[in-house]
Design a protein around this motif. Structure first.
Motif, PDB file in Angstrom:
ATOM      1  N   GLU A 193       4.761  11.210  -3.423  1.00 61.56           N
ATOM      2  CA  GLU A 193       3.382  11.000  -2.989  1.00 61.56           C
ATOM      3  C   GLU A 193       2.693   9.901  -3.796  1.00 61.56           C
ATOM      4  OE1 GLU A 193       0.920  11.808  -0.039  1.00 61.56           O
ATOM      5  OE2 GLU A 193       2.705  13.027  -0.417  1.00 61.56           O
ATOM      6  N   GLU A 194       2.949   9.917  -5.108  1.00 60.71           N
ATOM      7  CA  GLU A 194       2.340   8.911  -5.980  1.00 60.71           C
ATOM      8  C   GLU A 194       3.389   7.877  -6.369  1.00 60.71           C
ATOM      9  OE1 GLU A 194      -0.838   8.792  -6.660  1.00 60.71           O
ATOM     10  OE2 GLU A 194      -1.214  10.640  -5.545  1.00 60.71           O
ATOM     11  N   GLN A 195       2.956   6.644  -6.495  1.00 59.09           N
ATOM     12  CA  GLN A 195       3.880   5.584  -6.896  1.00 59.09           C
ATOM     13  C   GLN A 195       4.349   5.828  -8.325  1.00 59.09           C
ATOM     14  OE1 GLN A 195       2.739   1.593  -5.871  1.00 59.09           O
ATOM     15  NE2 GLN A 195       3.702   0.732  -7.700  1.00 59.09           N
ATOM     16  N   ASP A 232       0.880  -1.174   0.000  1.00 55.75           N
ATOM     17  CA  ASP A 232       0.000   0.000   0.000  1.00 55.75           C
ATOM     18  C   ASP A 232       0.916   1.223   0.000  1.00 55.75           C
ATOM     19  OD1 ASP A 232      -1.446   2.302   1.263  1.00 55.75           O
ATOM     20  OD2 ASP A 232      -3.089   0.860   1.272  1.00 55.75           O
ATOM     21  N   TRP A 233       0.947   1.923  -1.106  1.00 50.86           N
ATOM     22  CA  TRP A 233       1.944   2.977  -1.301  1.00 50.86           C
ATOM     23  C   TRP A 233       1.786   4.121  -0.308  1.00 50.86           C
ATOM     24  CZ3 TRP A 233       6.371   3.138  -3.865  1.00 50.86           C
ATOM     25  CH2 TRP A 233       7.000   4.380  -4.041  1.00 50.86           C
ATOM     26  N   ARG A 234       0.551   4.552  -0.098  1.00 50.15           N
ATOM     27  CA  ARG A 234       0.340   5.694   0.800  1.00 50.15           C
ATOM     28  C   ARG A 234       0.788   5.358   2.216  1.00 50.15           C
ATOM     29  NH1 ARG A 234      -5.058   6.592   1.308  1.00 50.15           N
ATOM     30  NH2 ARG A 234      -5.474   4.673   0.156  1.00 50.15           N
TER      31      ARG A 234
END
Lengths: 131, 371
Positions: free
Chosen positions: A68-70, A49-51
């Protein structure tokens, strides 16, 4: 405890709606070098889960480590990227596998229940009235 | 000169005896920990005796009261106490996999154990890229075998923090450190994992510690992805068990008491409980039945080894190397071995009732509709 482990843990305490991601409060952490394995990261990334991972890196004082974004897969796994200092795959590898939280706590986002991390081991045991 | 010679001779003979005792007689059994490293887990030395007395008084109660609500709530704490007390002795005697396996002709206990563990990976269809859950992983013997055999990553959960440390140390030595094998301290009745986060799950002789099997099956169901499999090796009584036979009752109660069990389930209850949790039952098999060779033979090495171990433990206690209470724990384990052996010989008990369960693929749409 690696940040990878933090990424897979959730609070199951009564009253928690999702219990994920847990807020990481780190009071003592360190880094240990691990050899990078691109294939391994490739297989692992879909499970992350990137966040939650970005939030965890901020908790250990690395706010600039991950975006912030993958990043797109082509960028992460570009030819030769593994050998480039500061490349996306190197940063991801560092975040997931080289950062170790030794002391601190994991806090349930819904109930604020604290799970202590002692000597690198998070204790996720619930009390009888919390199950 | 005479006195000195005699002293040296006695010392050499003594050393020879100890060597013979521990390393020759015990060669087949001494795996993992060394005898002098008995620390009784994370319980401090002065508390071992108290913890043992407390544990025993709880399980000395009749079975009926043990299943009342108040007692059932104490089970997690006593399972934790139990594994603190026995982990070091178990490792000394068993190696790192705290479970039985069918004996194989011409193969060592170690090989038989490994085959029993690898069967789990094969049943699950585990492969690289999978993340498996080990429910009640102990010090992680099965986890390492399954990770190495299948290439999957394994996350284990155990209620006992000392076992987490032991498991992690063994994982590092085996080169299977996180994320290949990770261990979390938690209760398998309320697991700290998100819904639908595992590609497979297994439990090896661990769910017998749950007061209600429905609860642990329900948790495994929740954390398993739709369409994925769960394998469990269950401790159960067989249809040969008769509750009106006092010998049977004594045997089963002895097993429960000696292994920190809230109550053994019947073999025919398992499938119904799994279905109640939502699983499809794909396969059920008592792996202990012939042509499998008796699983209890490893307990029968018995009397000489017990006597040897008992003396070593008592001497170590006397010399204050091992804390007080270790002898009592050792004796309890020996008595339990007698009950287990009798359960195996009479066929009224099996520790390897295998169930292969599947979470229905349709579960996903059900959950989506719910949201």
């Amino acid at each position: 405890m690696r940040l990878l482990t933090h990424n897979m843990l959730a609070s199951n305490v009564r009253g928690a709606t999702t219990g994920y991601p847990l807020t990481l409060e780190a009071t003592n952490w360190c880094t240990k070098e691990v050899e990078l394995n691109s294939d391994f990261i490739r297989g692992l990334l879909p499970k992350i889960d990137w966040r939650a991972l970005v939030a965890a890196t901020r908790a250990v004082g690395l706010p600039e480590l991950l975006p912030e974004e993958q990043p797109p897969e082509e960028e992460i796994f570009a030819d030769g990227a593994a050998d480039v200092e500061g490349s996306a795959i190197r940063r991801i590898h560092h975040a997931l596998l080289e950062v170790h939280v030794q002391e601190g706590s994991l806090v349930c986002p819904d109930t604020s229940r604290c799970f202590p991390i002692n000597k690198g081991i998070p204790n996720m045991m619930l009390h009888e009235d919390e199950v | 000169m005479e006195a000195a010679t005699m002293a040296w001779t006695a010392a050499v003979v003594g050393a020879g005896l100890v060597y013979w005792f521990v390393w020759v007689m015990g060669a087949a059994e001494v795996k993992g920990k060394r005898a002098v490293d008995l620390k009784m887990g994370s319980i401090t030395r002065d508390k071992v005796q108290d913890k043992y007395t407390q544990y025993w008084s709880f399980f000395r109660r009749p079975k009926e009261t043990a299943t009342t609500a108040a007692s059932a709530e104490k089970v997690p704490a006593f399972v934790d106490t139990f594994y603190n007390l026995v982990t070091d002795i178990y490792e000394w005697g068993w190696g790192q996999s705290f479970h039985f396996s069918p004996s194989l002709p011409g193969r060592s206990h170690r090989d038989a154990t490994r085959v029993h563990e690898e069967r789990v990976a094969d049943l699950l269809g585990a492969r690289p890229g999978h993340r498996l859950l080990d429910v009640g992983c102990g010090v992680g013997g099965p986890m390492r075998a399954i990770a190495a055999h299948s290439g999957s990553d394994v996350v284990g959960i155990t209620i006992n923090e000392y076992q987490v440390k032991r498991a992690r140390a063994h994982n590092r030595k085996a080169g299977l450190d996180s994320p290949r094998c990770e261990v979390v301290c938690g209760n398998f009745l309320s697991m700290p994992f998100p819904d639908a986060s595992f590609d497979g799950a297994y439990s090896i002789e661990a769910t017998c510690h749950a007061p209600r099997l429905q609860d642990v099956y329900g948790e495994v169901y929740r954390v398993l992805k739709p369409g994925r499999l769960y394998v469990s090796y269950e401790w159960v009584t067989t249809p040969l068990y008769h509750a009106e036979d006092p010998g049977h009752v004594e045997c089963v109660h002895g097993i429960e008491r000696g292994d920190a069990l809230p109550g053994l389930r019947r073999q025919d209850e398992i499938a119904a409980i799994a279905k109640e949790a939502g699983f499809e039952v794909l396969k059920e098999q008592d792996l202990a039945l012939p042509p499998a060779l008796p699983w209890w033979t490893r307990l029968k090495m018995g009397r000489i080894a017990y006597w040897r171990n008992s003396i070593v433990v008592r001497v170590l206690t006397l010399l204050r190397i091992a804390p007080k209470g270790v002898s009592e724990v050792h004796e309890m384990l020996y008595e339990t071995a007698q009950h287990l052996t009798r359960g195996g010989e009479t066929g009224i008990f099996t520790p390897m009732h295998m169930v292969l369960l599947r979470k229905p693929p349709a579960a996903a749409s059900t959950e989506e509709e719910a949201k």
